[in-house]
Design a protein around this motif. Structure first.
Motif, short mmCIF file in Angstrom:
data_model
loop_
_atom_site.label_atom_id
_atom_site.label_comp_id
_atom_site.label_asym_id
_atom_site.label_seq_id
_atom_site.Cartn_x
_atom_site.Cartn_y
_atom_site.Cartn_z
N ALA A 156 0.83 -1.21 0.00
CA ALA A 156 0.00 0.00 0.00
C ALA A 156 0.86 1.26 0.00
CB ALA A 156 -0.93 -0.01 1.22
N SER A 157 1.97 1.22 0.74
CA SER A 157 2.87 2.37 0.77
C SER A 157 3.49 2.60 -0.60
CB SER A 157 3.97 2.11 1.82
OG SER A 157 4.81 3.21 1.95
N ALA A 158 3.87 1.51 -1.28
CA ALA A 158 4.44 1.63 -2.62
C ALA A 158 3.39 2.15 -3.61
CB ALA A 158 4.98 0.28 -3.08
N ALA A 159 2.13 1.73 -3.42
CA ALA A 159 1.07 2.21 -4.30
C ALA A 159 0.87 3.71 -4.13
CB ALA A 159 -0.22 1.46 -4.03
N ALA A 160 0.89 4.17 -2.89
CA ALA A 160 0.73 5.61 -2.64
C ALA A 160 1.87 6.41 -3.26
CB ALA A 160 0.66 5.87 -1.14
N ALA A 161 3.05 5.80 -3.33
CA ALA A 161 4.22 6.47 -3.89
C ALA A 161 4.34 6.27 -5.40
CB ALA A 161 5.49 5.97 -3.22
N ARG A 162 3.42 5.51 -6.00
CA ARG A 162 3.46 5.18 -7.43
C ARG A 162 4.79 4.51 -7.79
NH1 ARG A 162 -0.78 7.98 -5.31
NH2 ARG A 162 -2.19 8.79 -6.93
N THR A 163 5.20 3.58 -6.97
CA THR A 163 6.43 2.85 -7.23
C THR A 163 6.18 1.72 -8.23
OG1 THR A 163 7.25 3.31 -5.00
CG2 THR A 163 8.21 1.42 -6.14
N PRO A 164 7.03 1.56 -9.24
CA PRO A 164 6.90 0.42 -10.16
C PRO A 164 7.41 -0.86 -9.50
CG PRO A 164 8.79 1.76 -10.79
CD PRO A 164 8.13 2.47 -9.64
#
Length: 655
Positions: A156-164
């Motif tokens: 979820a944290s990566a999704a909020a950061a738009r991480t590939p």
């Protein structure tokens, strides 16, 4: 005559090496790591306690040459077919815990740089950190059920950061679906709903290449976000001797394109007109500018027309904080801007969340049209890649001087610097009065050591998290080149992934990937809290076994940072507090890292020096336990207490 303890202390002061550190630790009450021999009451030597060592199987395994699968002989497994595609797509790194064995073994064999850690959630954060430092696609992996669910917070944290981020997990067998066969079966894809751009439970073995292509098409196109694939045994262990048996088995240039959307000429003309009418234009450079490596075009356009620039997003440094046009340290000037140009701002604020004049004119540049107009009314929306738009600005903008705007930025920067130094002086008084480190003092000392001393200020990648310490660290953290600053809690506000995220970022520096190439092998820094370190402390073992040098600076105030929420609730405070004076430095020693304990600015300064020497010379990580007081969070007892930093700018975490 000096006693043995004094001799060891003296030796430790001049030699921060692993050997001297372990020797001195073994002699102390907290000796838990070095090989020592104790005596029983009868004076009979007891069994020795073995030292922490890195087994040769680790170092030898890491050095093994790649051995990708082949259609010859026994053929390729489905996992090996997928690993071949990942290698061709230049997957930058894999972070995992054992589980999903067939897939992670195939990825490692194919030559994807791979790291095994202690907790799937932390390994997910490490993969996120590697990507935040480089902009590259990375992967994390865990076993079915428990492994995948352990990763959820950091997906979820990566999704909020738009991480590939490529999220991988095994998932038992299709033959066992709906039967609760054996253990760990779970419906994974619904669990990551709202946290991913694309997801698929692979059920047809001959489509494993096709769905790998789906994954990378989504990871490398448009606005990135996590992609989640789960592998049942029938897919991972299928065998292929003939590539024609695989559906859509063709090279990446046939299943996705590197083409980028170009801005329409009429839109560029309108943008140039709006910029020409503005007296105080401000460009907000989001993570799309970093991920598309558009920082050179950004700098050229800004300097040509004297546009102020402030970066936003989970990574900082794609515009240098010390540039005369930087708005990172000028919160008071933000209200004067009369035009804002959002470029690559993937997570849009709502008006009011940014410190702008409500009547400000707005241009937004975004690679896909669906998000234009979301949250914020636009005077001009442009569909374009970040790099193409900034290159157009750099080419077409006329040279122009904006003396009044540049002077206003300089004045605001001086005012902000004075505010920080006033907070530091007050914190210094509090520190001297209590013999405990105030967060403003801690952060100023770290700032001066890494940015103002003998170390190249552009070198050290630094990330910060936590509440009290995170707010202060954000004010003092600087980024002078792309990928130098990591905003660990960006948007999702997770407590705990900080250290693991910075271990991932440090792995990127260790390998010299992308913008980290000039500083290959340099130590990195993580500033976090005693609450946060509980989530990823054990990854110091991971850092030690891969010789990844991270300096963890832990603000220890014996509590969750939000403890003031319990002040008016008599039966609640116990839920917010920890035991006092816990020794995270000694826990770090038990995991094979160095530990330092400090309470004064002078002690911190010396500990930073020893820690940096150990990191840069021996690739050894250190945890510095900075003992503080929880009352430093209180505005009543130690004003000004803690308050969020203005956005956008240095210390921003929401957008």
């Amino acid at each position: 005559m000096k006693n043995r303890k004094a001799e060891q202390a003296e030796q430790h002061a001049v030699d921060p090496s692993r050997r001297s550190f372990l020797l001195s630790s073994a002699a102390g009450a907290g000796a838990i790591v070095a090989g020592i021999v104790t005596e029983t009451k009868a004076g009979v030597p007891a069994a020795s306690i073995p030292s922490i060592t890195i087994p040769k199987e680790i170092t030898e395994s890491v050095k093994e040459p790649a051995k990708p699968g082949s259609f010859e002989g026994p053929g390729m497994t489905g996992a090996e077919v997928f690993a071949t595609l990942c290698k061709e797509e230049e997957l930058a790194a894999l972070f995992c815990c054992p589980g999903n064995y067939t897939v992670i073994n195939a990825l490692a064999a194919a030559g994807v740089p791979s790291y095994g850690g202690r907790c799937e959630g932390s390994m997910c954060a490490a993969a996120d950190g590697f990507s935040r430092a480089t902009g590259e696609v990375t992967a994390c992996s865990g076993t079915e059920g428990p492994g995948l669910t352990n990763m959820i917070m950091n997906i979820a944290s990566a999704a909020a950061a738009r991480t590939p981020l490529l999220v991988l997990a095994s998932n038992m067998q299709i033959a066992g679906d709906d039967r609760e066969t054996f253990i760990q079966t779970g419906y994974q894809q619904p669990l990551t709903t709202g946290m991913k751009k694309y997801g698929k439970r692979l059920i047809a073995p001959d489509r494993v290449w096709e769905y790998g292509a789906y994954a990378f098409r989504n990871l490398k196109s448009g606005v990135p976000s996590p992609v989640h694939l789960d592998f049942p045994g029938e897919v991972a262990r299928a065998r292929f001797n003939d590539p024609t048996k695989l559906k859509d088995y063709y090279a990446k240039d046939k299943y996705r394109s590197e083409s980028q959307p170009q801005p329409a000429a009429k839109d560029v003309e309108k943008a140039l007109d709006l910029i020409s009418r503005a007296e105080r234009p401000l460009l907000v450079a989001g993570q799309g500018v970093f991920q598309n490596k558009a920082w050179e075009a950004l700098l050229k356009a800004a300097e040509k027309n004297e546009l102020a620039v402030v970066t936003s997003g989970p990574t900082r440094g794609h515009f240098p904080d010390d540039h005369r046009l930087s708005g990172a340290l000028t919160p008071d000037a933000m209200m004067s801007a009369d035009l804002v140009i959002f470029v690559g701002q993937y997570c849009m604020p709502t008006p009011g969340e940014y410190r702008f004049n409500p009547d400000i004119k707005t241009i937004r540049v975004h690679p896909v049209p669906e998000d234009l107009g979301r949250n914020w009314p636009l005077d001009l929306g442009i569909v374009s890649s970040e790099k193409a738009f900034l290159e157009a600005l750099a080419d077409l903008l006329p040279s122009r001087k904006r003396e009044a705007w540049v002077n206003e930025l300089a004045t605001a920067r001086q005012k902000y610097d004075k505010m920080l130094n006033d907070q530091y002086e007050l914190g210094l008084k509090y520190s001297h009065d209590t013999n405990h480190l105030h967060p403003a003092v801690l952060c100023k000392e770290v700032h001066d050591f890494f940015y103002k001393g003998e170390i190249d200020p552009k070198q050290t990648v630094m990330g910060a998290g936590g509440w009290t310490i995170g707010v202060h660290a954000g004010r003092w953290q600087r980024a002078y080149r792309p990928g130098q600053g990591i905003v660990c809690p960006y948007q999702y506000g997770a407590i705990g992934p900080d250290l693991a995220m910075m271990i991932g970022a440090s792995a990127a520096v260790q390998r010299g990937v992308g913008p980290q190439a000039p500083y290959k092998g340099a130590p990195t820094v993580c500033v976090s809290s005693d609450a946060g370190i509980a989530y990823s402390l054990f990854e110091l073992d991971t850092a030690a076994k891969y010789k990844i040098p991270v300096i963890g600076i832990i603000y220890n105030n014996d509590s969750w940072g939000m403890w003031p929420s319990a002040v008016s609730s008599a039966r609640s405070m116990h839920m917010y507090l920890f035991q006092e004076n816990l020794r995270y430095d000694q826990m770090a020693q038990g995991l094979g890292a160095r530990g330092e304990y400090v309470r004064t600015p002078e002690e911190l300064r010396e500990a930073l020096h020893r820690s940096y020497q150990a990191a840069s010379k021996e690739n050894m990580s250190t945890l510095i336990n900075c003992q503080a007081l929880r009352d430093f969070t209180s505005a009543k007892n130690y004003p000004p207490g803690v308050s969020l930093n203005p956005e956008p700018g240095c210390g921003a975490v929401a957008h």
